[in-house]
Design a protein around this motif. Structure first.
Motif, PDB file in Angstrom:
ATOM      1  N   UNK A 113     -60.261  25.458  35.591  1.00 33.38           N
ATOM      2  CA  UNK A 113     -60.511  26.720  35.043  1.00 33.38           C
ATOM      3  C   UNK A 113     -62.127  26.939  35.056  1.00 33.38           C
ATOM      4  N   UNK A 114     -62.673  27.996  35.480  1.00 41.75           N
ATOM      5  CA  UNK A 114     -64.048  28.275  35.690  1.00 41.75           C
ATOM      6  C   UNK A 114     -64.353  29.521  34.891  1.00 41.75           C
ATOM      7  N   UNK A 115     -65.782  29.412  34.380  1.00 37.88           N
ATOM      8  CA  UNK A 115     -66.106  30.683  33.657  1.00 37.88           C
ATOM      9  C   UNK A 115     -67.296  31.346  34.185  1.00 37.88           C
ATOM     10  N   UNK A 116     -67.408  32.349  34.517  1.00 36.37           N
ATOM     11  CA  UNK A 116     -68.466  33.235  34.797  1.00 36.37           C
ATOM     12  C   UNK A 116     -69.395  33.901  33.742  1.00 36.37           C
ATOM     13  N   UNK A 117     -70.426  33.382  33.515  1.00 38.13           N
ATOM     14  CA  UNK A 117     -71.383  33.862  32.329  1.00 38.13           C
ATOM     15  C   UNK A 117     -72.394  34.780  32.743  1.00 38.13           C
ATOM     16  N   UNK A 118     -72.282  35.974  32.298  1.00 37.62           N
ATOM     17  CA  UNK A 118     -73.333  37.185  32.833  1.00 37.62           C
ATOM     18  C   UNK A 118     -74.396  37.221  31.459  1.00 37.62           C
ATOM     19  N   UNK A 119     -75.536  37.180  32.030  1.00 33.86           N
ATOM     20  CA  UNK A 119     -76.574  37.163  31.030  1.00 33.86           C
ATOM     21  C   UNK A 119     -76.902  38.603  30.269  1.00 33.86           C
ATOM     22  N   UNK A 120     -76.948  38.717  28.991  1.00 25.51           N
ATOM     23  CA  UNK A 120     -77.251  39.837  28.357  1.00 25.51           C
ATOM     24  C   UNK A 120     -78.262  40.750  28.897  1.00 25.51           C
ATOM     25  N   UNK A 121     -79.032  40.371  29.739  1.00 31.64           N
ATOM     26  CA  UNK A 121     -80.350  41.173  30.273  1.00 31.64           C
ATOM     27  C   UNK A 121     -79.866  41.947  31.609  1.00 31.64           C
ATOM     28  N   UNK A 122     -78.735  41.429  32.159  1.00 32.22           N
ATOM     29  CA  UNK A 122     -78.200  42.055  33.564  1.00 32.22           C
ATOM     30  C   UNK A 122     -78.280  43.732  33.376  1.00 32.22           C
ATOM     31  N   UNK A 123     -78.692  44.210  34.268  1.00 33.84           N
ATOM     32  CA  UNK A 123     -78.854  45.713  34.429  1.00 33.84           C
ATOM     33  C   UNK A 123     -78.545  46.125  35.832  1.00 33.84           C
ATOM     34  N   UNK A 124     -78.129  47.364  36.051  1.00 31.94           N
ATOM     35  CA  UNK A 124     -78.101  47.829  37.367  1.00 31.94           C
ATOM     36  C   UNK A 124     -79.368  48.980  37.567  1.00 31.94           C
ATOM     37  N   UNK A 125     -79.653  49.282  38.950  1.00 30.06           N
ATOM     38  CA  UNK A 125     -80.916  50.399  38.944  1.00 30.06           C
ATOM     39  C   UNK A 125     -80.877  51.444  38.413  1.00 30.06           C
ATOM     40  N   UNK A 126     -79.921  51.761  37.799  1.00 23.45           N
ATOM     41  CA  UNK A 126     -79.954  53.185  36.739  1.00 23.45           C
ATOM     42  C   UNK A 126     -80.454  52.724  35.340  1.00 23.45           C
ATOM     43  N   UNK A 127     -80.522  51.485  35.036  1.00 22.69           N
ATOM     44  CA  UNK A 127     -80.797  51.016  33.709  1.00 22.69           C
ATOM     45  C   UNK A 127     -79.676  50.870  32.740  1.00 22.69           C
ATOM     46  N   UNK A 128     -78.572  50.834  33.369  1.00 23.01           N
ATOM     47  CA  UNK A 128     -77.080  50.630  32.573  1.00 23.01           C
ATOM     48  C   UNK A 128     -77.051  49.248  32.424  1.00 23.01           C
ATOM     49  N   UNK A 129     -76.479  48.762  31.052  1.00 23.74           N
ATOM     50  CA  UNK A 129     -76.515  47.440  30.837  1.00 23.74           C
ATOM     51  C   UNK A 129     -74.894  46.891  30.258  1.00 23.74           C
ATOM     52  N   UNK A 130     -74.707  45.674  30.067  1.00 26.50           N
ATOM     53  CA  UNK A 130     -73.463  45.394  29.481  1.00 26.50           C
ATOM     54  C   UNK A 130     -73.014  45.964  28.260  1.00 26.50           C
ATOM     55  N   UNK A 131     -73.995  45.994  27.438  1.00 29.91           N
ATOM     56  CA  UNK A 131     -73.714  46.804  26.083  1.00 29.91           C
ATOM     57  C   UNK A 131     -73.675  48.317  25.776  1.00 29.91           C
ATOM     58  N   UNK A 132     -74.404  48.889  26.723  1.00 29.12           N
ATOM     59  CA  UNK A 132     -74.698  50.488  26.647  1.00 29.12           C
ATOM     60  C   UNK A 132     -75.086  50.922  27.853  1.00 29.12           C
ATOM     61  N   UNK A 133     -74.977  52.396  27.996  1.00 27.99           N
ATOM     62  CA  UNK A 133     -75.276  52.933  29.283  1.00 27.99           C
ATOM     63  C   UNK A 133     -76.804  53.436  29.201  1.00 27.99           C
ATOM     64  N   UNK A 134     -77.624  53.636  30.142  1.00 28.50           N
ATOM     65  CA  UNK A 134     -79.093  54.411  30.076  1.00 28.50           C
ATOM     66  C   UNK A 134     -79.139  55.542  28.995  1.00 28.50           C
ATOM     67  N   UNK A 135     -78.360  56.410  29.320  1.00 24.77           N
ATOM     68  CA  UNK A 135     -78.295  57.647  28.406  1.00 24.77           C
ATOM     69  C   UNK A 135     -77.609  57.583  26.990  1.00 24.77           C
ATOM     70  N   UNK A 136     -77.104  56.495  26.753  1.00 26.42           N
ATOM     71  CA  UNK A 136     -76.311  56.371  25.360  1.00 26.42           C
ATOM     72  C   UNK A 136     -77.618  56.490  24.235  1.00 26.42           C
ATOM     73  N   UNK A 137     -77.000  57.295  23.259  1.00 28.17           N
ATOM     74  CA  UNK A 137     -77.928  57.471  22.197  1.00 28.17           C
ATOM     75  C   UNK A 137     -78.525  56.258  21.461  1.00 28.17           C
ATOM     76  N   UNK A 138     -79.787  56.009  21.343  1.00 23.73           N
ATOM     77  CA  UNK A 138     -80.463  54.890  20.911  1.00 23.73           C
ATOM     78  C   UNK A 138     -80.365  53.653  21.873  1.00 23.73           C
ATOM     79  N   UNK A 139     -80.105  53.855  23.125  1.00 31.22           N
ATOM     80  CA  UNK A 139     -80.191  52.846  23.865  1.00 31.22           C
ATOM     81  C   UNK A 139     -81.243  51.909  24.074  1.00 31.22           C
TER      82      UNK A 139
END
Length: 244
Positions: free
Chosen positions: A202-228
């Motif tokens: 069993x393997x586990x892919x671990x994804x850092x909380x700082x990961x973003x896409x080029x639009x600024x969307x993150x694991x915990x919130x979208x770029x346009x989410x209130x208070x992002x």
């Protein structure tokens, strides 16, 4: 002779080897463009020499912030499109509209002399992507046990050009797996080649909380989410898989 020796000793210009997003299309709410260099620039990139053109060859005015961001090693530079033109209902968005418009094409040109030559990249503009990153929507293409084939993780949309080190694999023994990782397919795939052959387990892919896409969307919130902008992504993402 001295002039010739000086010329021969001059370091090579830090030409851009890749512009990201490297695919053919970008969403209307693109926030970041990356220049990936062979060597660091000697000074900050001159944003006066960075231009976006529309389909007709006209300059898209006020597209960028005058704030090029160099990486710690200086070998990548991030160009920021004006977020005020991206966020719905914000002043610049209302007054000027988005710099990129879905259904059109754009051309980036960077001709700072430090690069040694002009760099250009074309994209077609598609609809905005305004959702947070969802690792459960990623696809996993397993490698064969006993081989050193690359494991391939596919994403529905592109990640940031510098995202490869923000993903890591934990092996069946609970330790980080040694190997090399890179992004491919227009930053829509992460490929990991292990230093030694794959073992069953069993393997586990671990994804850092700082990961973003080029639009600024993150694991915990979208770029346009209130208070992002004030929200801290503190939890890493995880995907488990089994090699039999």
């Amino acid at each position: 002779m001295l002039a010739l020796l000086t010329l021969l000793a001059a370091p090579a210009a830090p030409a851009a080897t890749l512009v990201t997003p490297s695919g053919d299309a970008v969403p209307e709410n693109l926030l970041r463009i990356g220049l990936h260099l062979d060597a660091p620039l000697s000074a900050a990139l001159d944003m006066v020499r960075v231009t976006l053109f529309d389909d007709n060859g006209a300059v898209i005015e006020h597209a960028f912030l005058d704030l090029p961001l160099a990486s710690a090693d200086g070998k990548s530079v991030t160009l920021l499109l004006d977020p005020g033109r991206i966020k719905t209902g914000v002043g610049p968005n209302v007054a000027l509209g988005p710099a990129l418009r879905a259904g059109q094409g754009v051309r980036l040109r960077v001709d700072d002399p430090q690069l040694g030559h002009a760099v250009e990249k074309r994209w077609r503009v598609e609809s905005s992507l305004r959702s947070r990153i969802e690792p459960q929507h990623w696809t996993v293409r397993l490698a064969k046990r006993g081989s050193r084939q690359a494991l391939r993780i596919g994403f529905p949309t592109a990640l940031d050009g510098d995202a490869a080190p923000l993903l890591a694999l934990q092996g069946p023994d609970g330790r980080r797996l040694a190997g090399s990782a890179r992004l491919a397919d227009g930053e829509r795939e992460w490929r990991f080649t292990p230093a030694s052959a794959w073992r069953p387990g069993t393997y586990l892919l671990r994804i850092h909380p700082r990961l973003e896409d080029p639009q600024g969307n993150r694991l915990c919130s979208a770029f346009e989410q209130a208070g992002q902008s004030a929200q801290q992504c503190g939890e890493e993402g995880r995907r488990e898989f089994i090699i039999e």
